[in-house]
Design a protein around this motif. Structure first.
Motif, PDB file in Angstrom:
ATOM      1  N   ALA A 108      21.549  28.547  76.105  1.00 54.74           N
ATOM      2  CA  ALA A 108      23.103  28.129  75.998  1.00 54.74           C
ATOM      3  C   ALA A 108      24.621  28.853  76.021  1.00 54.74           C
ATOM      4  O   ALA A 108      24.421  29.987  75.894  1.00 54.74           O
ATOM      5  CB  ALA A 108      23.341  27.690  73.551  1.00 54.74           C
TER       6      ALA A 108
ATOM      7  N   GLN B 213      15.891  27.724  73.879  1.00 58.63           N
ATOM      8  CA  GLN B 213      16.832  26.939  75.097  1.00 58.63           C
ATOM      9  C   GLN B 213      18.021  28.314  75.288  1.00 58.63           C
ATOM     10  O   GLN B 213      18.937  28.452  74.762  1.00 58.63           O
ATOM     11  CB  GLN B 213      17.738  25.781  75.537  1.00 58.63           C
TER      12      GLN B 213
ATOM     13  N   GLY C 212      17.136  25.576  79.897  1.00 55.65           N
ATOM     14  CA  GLY C 212      18.611  23.914  78.743  1.00 55.65           C
ATOM     15  C   GLY C 212      19.422  23.559  79.997  1.00 55.65           C
ATOM     16  O   GLY C 212      20.007  23.110  79.162  1.00 55.65           O
TER      17      GLY C 212
ATOM     18  N   ARG D  50      19.618  30.387  72.966  1.00 64.14           N
ATOM     19  CA  ARG D  50      20.869  29.062  71.940  1.00 64.14           C
ATOM     20  C   ARG D  50      21.192  29.522  70.122  1.00 64.14           C
ATOM     21  O   ARG D  50      22.116  29.063  69.347  1.00 64.14           O
ATOM     22  CB  ARG D  50      20.195  27.281  71.843  1.00 64.14           C
TER      23      ARG D  50
ATOM     24  N   ASN E 172      24.034  22.538  74.501  1.00 64.90           N
ATOM     25  CA  ASN E 172      23.786  23.949  74.913  1.00 64.90           C
ATOM     26  C   ASN E 172      25.024  24.182  75.644  1.00 64.90           C
ATOM     27  O   ASN E 172      25.139  25.564  75.975  1.00 64.90           O
ATOM     28  CB  ASN E 172      22.985  23.564  76.240  1.00 64.90           C
TER      29      ASN E 172
END
Length: 325
Positions: A40, A38, A147, A225, A253
């Motif tokens: 972030a 994901q 995310g 991430r 995130n």
């Protein structure tokens, strides 16, 4: 389209909707989140000057997404259910509202005998395992593959479960807008919930959140991430700073690095509705009861989302017919 025809159409459509499989349950979604990267964001709070450029850019970028409520509002039952109306207070920018998805939260604390003022851009934390998504009974809160976490305004009924389970109380409700007006306006929800979706359309198209792009100080960065976490730790080590968001609510995130402890910042902040705190935020979805509820709820929420989307399409089609009549 009269109510009888509307319900008949809805019932016919419901019969062709297949119930979600076990693949859509919480455990499968968690497994997918754990295996993917994901995106972030990292905020270096030592750089933020509180200029508000990000706030203004967010408002401009999402102006077409903001609610346009119908008034007067339907009377709600029971009477304790109150309207939440920011439509006449759209200029408010010192808290989260349905018309302000990002604001600057500032606090001054004493560090090594000297006052230090820290400015924090605040919006949705975009949790790794978002309780708003897992516990929404209507399936209107969604987590995207990158995310980010959003709310589908076409099927949200404004029940505010998302705000109740959010450790920071981020989602904000506007009464007098949304699908509830065409269902049971006196009972079904009270509006639509709104919050930052981290500029999902822009990011999905390869762009960046508008707040990141316009920042004159380079406060925010975005990336996978794992890389953002590594960058946060490197920054904290180099500056003697402190990290927030890596583990809060099981991980988010959105990561902040501050030159002063977040416990001190949290104690100095003005908090309340629309103004999140900086508490430890235990993992909501790590609680056994919530985990079990989410696993049981996921198929029902998926089915509900399908039914509500069908209802929304019927409503839109009926409106177009009326416009052409």
């Amino acid at each position: 389209m009269n109510r009888r025809a509307f319900l008949k159409t809805l019932g016919t459509g419901a019969g062709v909707l297949a119930a979600p499989t076990a693949a859509t349950t919480l455990l499968a979604r968690d497994a997918a989140a754990a295996s993917g990267e994901q995106l972030a964001t990292l905020y270096d709070l030592s750089k933020c000057i509180g200029c508000g450029a990000c706030v203004e850019a967010c408002r401009e970028a999402h102006a077409s997404d903001y609610p346009q409520p119908k008034k007067p509002f339907p009377k709600m039952y029971p009477a304790r259910v109150k309207a939440e109306d920011f439509s006449d207070k759209r200029d408010i920018d010192d808290r989260l509202t349905p018309y302000n998805w990002l604001f600057i939260q500032s606090a001054t604390v004493t560090r090594d005998g000297a006052p230090v003022t820290v400015n924090m851009p605040r919006r949705c934390m975009h949790c790794v395992h978002p309780p708003c998504v897992e516990l929404c009974p209507w399936g209107s809160a969604v987590r995207y593959d990158n995310g980010a976490v959003g709310i589908d305004p076409t099927i949200c009924l404004g029940g505010a479960k998302c705000r109740t389970v959010c450790p920071w109380g981020v989602p904000q409700r506007q009464t007098g807008v949304g699908l509830y007006l065409d269902l049971l306006p006196a009972f079904a929800g009270n509006g639509v919930m709104y919050k930052c979706d981290r500029c999902q359309t822009r990011v999905a198209g390869g762009g960046k959140p508008v707040c990141l792009e316009v920042c004159p100080e380079g406060v925010q960065t975005i990336g996978p991430r794992s890389e953002i976490i590594a960058a946060a730790h490197a920054l904290a080590k180099a500056t003697g700073g402190f990290i927030y968001g890596e583990t809060e609510n099981g991980g988010t995130n959105t990561l902040y690095v501050s030159p002063v402890p977040f416990a001190d910042l949290g104690a100095a902040l003005q908090t309340g509705p629309g103004r999140p705190g900086l508490h430890a935020a235990a993992d909501v979805m790590g609680k056994e009861q919530n985990l079990a509820t989410a696993v049981l709820l996921a198929p029902l929420a998926g089915l509900a989302a399908g039914l509500l989307r069908l209802t929304s399409r019927v409503k839109t089609a009926a409106r177009k017919e009326d416009d052409h009549a």
